[in-house]
Design an enzyme around this catalytic site. Structure first.
Site, PDB file in Angstrom:
ATOM      1  N   TYR A 236     -25.564  -3.716 -29.861  1.00 29.55           N
ATOM      2  CA  TYR A 236     -25.479  -3.480 -30.905  1.00 29.55           C
ATOM      3  C   TYR A 236     -26.218  -1.820 -31.089  1.00 29.55           C
ATOM      4  CZ  TYR A 236     -24.591  -8.321 -32.235  1.00 29.55           C
ATOM      5  OH  TYR A 236     -23.776  -9.783 -31.329  1.00 29.55           O
TER       6      TYR A 236
ATOM      7  N   TYR B 214     -22.200 -16.620 -37.818  1.00 30.20           N
ATOM      8  CA  TYR B 214     -22.007 -15.939 -36.854  1.00 30.20           C
ATOM      9  C   TYR B 214     -21.669 -17.131 -36.090  1.00 30.20           C
ATOM     10  CZ  TYR B 214     -23.791 -13.262 -32.803  1.00 30.20           C
ATOM     11  OH  TYR B 214     -22.660 -12.748 -31.349  1.00 30.20           O
TER      12      TYR B 214
ATOM     13  N   ASP C 158     -21.313 -24.973 -34.511  1.00 33.87           N
ATOM     14  CA  ASP C 158     -22.315 -24.350 -33.290  1.00 33.87           C
ATOM     15  C   ASP C 158     -23.367 -24.374 -33.609  1.00 33.87           C
ATOM     16  OD1 ASP C 158     -23.013 -21.931 -32.501  1.00 33.87           O
ATOM     17  OD2 ASP C 158     -21.764 -20.761 -33.330  1.00 33.87           O
TER      18      ASP C 158
ATOM     19  N   LYS D 271     -27.977 -21.022 -25.006  1.00 33.20           N
ATOM     20  CA  LYS D 271     -29.089 -20.504 -25.094  1.00 33.20           C
ATOM     21  C   LYS D 271     -30.342 -21.641 -24.745  1.00 33.20           C
ATOM     22  CE  LYS D 271     -28.311 -17.865 -29.613  1.00 33.20           C
ATOM     23  NZ  LYS D 271     -28.306 -16.556 -29.200  1.00 33.20           N
TER      24      LYS D 271
HETATM   25  N1  PMP Z   1     -23.104 -19.084 -32.449  1.00 31.61           N
HETATM   26  C1  PMP Z   1     -24.132 -19.168 -32.665  1.00 31.61           C
HETATM   27  C2  PMP Z   1     -24.219 -19.309 -33.911  1.00 31.61           C
HETATM   28  C3  PMP Z   1     -24.966 -17.719 -32.094  1.00 31.61           C
HETATM   29  O1  PMP Z   1     -26.487 -17.571 -32.945  1.00 31.61           O
HETATM   30  C4  PMP Z   1     -24.899 -16.765 -31.157  1.00 31.61           C
HETATM   31  C5  PMP Z   1     -25.959 -16.136 -30.437  1.00 31.61           C
HETATM   32  N2  PMP Z   1     -26.660 -15.527 -31.297  1.00 31.61           N
HETATM   33  C6  PMP Z   1     -23.957 -17.155 -30.445  1.00 31.61           C
HETATM   34  C7  PMP Z   1     -22.623 -18.489 -31.152  1.00 31.61           C
HETATM   35  C8  PMP Z   1     -23.126 -16.514 -29.457  1.00 31.61           C
HETATM   36  O2  PMP Z   1     -23.566 -17.114 -28.202  1.00 31.61           O
HETATM   37  P1  PMP Z   1     -23.547 -15.708 -26.736  1.00 31.61           P
HETATM   38  O3  PMP Z   1     -24.644 -14.444 -27.218  1.00 31.61           O
HETATM   39  O4  PMP Z   1     -24.529 -16.575 -25.546  1.00 31.61           O
HETATM   40  O5  PMP Z   1     -22.464 -15.641 -26.894  1.00 31.61           O
END
Ligand code: PMP
Length: 423
Positions: A16, A143, A244, A273
């Site tokens: 970003y 997100y 998610d 993560k």
């Molecule tokens: N889903 C959520 C809830 C996230 O917080 C993130 C990353 N911040 C993602 C998906 C995407 O993961 P990545 O950056 O490993 O692609």
């Protein structure tokens, strides 16, 4: 600026940011425990766990050992037509942790891809049943990642849908929940969601949301009753539910998975993560057998996804080691202690005129300002105070490694106090 930094600035994109006006970067030479050592010798206490990931801290002996011993056997081998012990052990351990009846695992590269996989699973599930369901229902302020499918279910304003207009799939958005975690539940919170189900339930393949904590869309922490309502509306309208848990999974909110705060199980769960303890990129999309069979019995007869580095053995071996550490259960006490300190030390900031709100859950602490902070200035202040905290927009937030000691965490909260008081 030394020549490496000049090269970085001129040639390497960072998250970003811009290639013409990049934000300043700090060169990290090494990391161990909860400390990042900068090239210039300064040592910073890490408040970010490298974006929710490094839950056990850096340079962990057991995680190092897992990768090193796997490396002697094989770094990678394709997963098509081949399987291996690291993937099998990891998936066994993972299925032991996730709520039942989640029992079929698809391993992929990153959180965003795990979301793409979940969306594709939902679409193929309905296709398999001979029904056309082509839309997703999700929440404002959500997100889910930066790839196109994931972006199509992110908050349209925060993820700047306008930049990609005409290219993004169109989905339905309900209002984000307002009832806060730990406070009274307001039944009106589900009105917008119920309306969306009534109007679009018949064409909706799945609801996708972040359970309990809406992360990058605003660090909002909401009432578990909302999740229970989502589950029951999904059941009533026969819509799949995708949770998610890429950010919330593996203990961060005080439960192994945030869905547990509401006592619900989704049909599909996305994980990433902290899956590898923050060592390597790896994600998992875990579904029920009903979903897996629905896909597999459809006309395609298979699930149409298969990344080159699927189930990378190094990543699987370190993920397996990370889950084994979590299984020992020390994280529960660690997260509880972090929560207590964050609550004690950050809550008083609520009374400062520049602060809009303070929120704490598990090992997550958020100070929301009235105005966006000037990132380079605030970042430098934190670094000068000996901590690594990376704010975004109006949010100064931390989610430290679980192993952080009290005095280290106090250094983090002290720096937040100093910086926020100066704004
Ligand atoms: N889903 C959520 C809830 C996230 O917080 C993130 C990353 N911040 C993602 C998906 C995407 O993961 P990545 O950056 O490993 O692609």
């Amino acid at each position: 600026m030394n020549s490496d930094m000049a090269f970085d600035r001129a040639h390497i994109w960072h998250p970003y940011t811009s290639m013409t006006h990049p934000q300043p970067c700090y060169e990290v030479e090494s990391a161990s425990g909860v400390e990042l050592r900068l090239k210039d010798g300064r040592i910073l206490v890490d408040g970010m766990s490298s974006w929710w990931a490094a839950v056990h801290g850096y340079n962990h002996p057991l995680l190092n050992e897992a990768i090193q011993s796997q490396l002697k056997k094989m770094a990678h081998v394709m997963f098509g037509g081949i399987t291996h012990a690291p993937a099998i052990s990891l998936c066994r351990e993972l299925l032991d942790l996730v709520p039942s009846p989640l029992e079929c695992v698809f391993l992929s590269d990153s959180g965003s891809v795990s979301v793409e996989v979940a969306l594709k699973m939902a679409l193929q599930y309905w296709r398999g049943k001979g029904t056309e369901r082509k839309r997703f229902l999700t929440l404002a302020r959500g997100y889910h990642g930066d790839t196109f499918g994931a972006m199509s279910v992110c908050d349209p304003v925060n993820s700047m849908h306008s930049l990609y207009q005409g290219y993004l799939p169109l989905n339905h958005f309900a209002k984000a929940p307002e009832s806060r975690f730990g406070e009274a539940w307001n039944e009106n919170d589900v009105e917008s969601l119920e309306k969306a189900f009534k109007e679009h339930g018949h064409e909706t393949a799945a609801v996708i949301l972040e359970p309990i904590v809406q992360g990058a869309g605003g660090m909002r922490i909401y009432h578990p009753e909302y999740l229970r309502k989502v589950r029951s509306l999904c059941d009533e309208y026969n819509v799949l539910m995708i949770a998610d848990e890429v950010a919330t999974g593996f203990g961060r909110t005080g439960k192994m998975f945030a869905c547990e705060h509401a006592g619900i199980t989704p049909d599909i769960m996305c994980l990433g993560k902290a899956l590898t303890g923050g060592y390597m990129t790896l994600a998992a999309t875990v579904s029920t057998r009903k979903v897996a069979e629905g896909i597999s019995n459809g006309s395609a007869k298979c699930f149409m996804h298969g990344p080159t580095f699927m189930a990378n053995p190094l990543a699987c071996s370190v993920a397996h080691a990370s889950l084994k550490i979590l299984k020992q259960g020390e994280w529960k006490e660690q997260v509880k202690n972090i929560e207590k300190i964050l609550f004690e030390k950050l809550s008083p900031l609520k009374f400062l005129p520049s602060v809009k709100d303070v929120r704490v859950l598990g090992a997550i602490g958020v100070v929301e300002m009235h105005e966006p902070v000037d990132l380079p200035t605030v970042q430098e202040m934190f670094v000068n105070d000996g901590v690594w905290i990376r704010p975004f927009g109006k949010l100064i937030y931390v989610m430290p490694p679980y192993i952080i000691k009290e005095e280290e965490l106090l250094k983090v909260t002290h720096a937040i106090n100093i910086v926020v008081s100066a704004l």
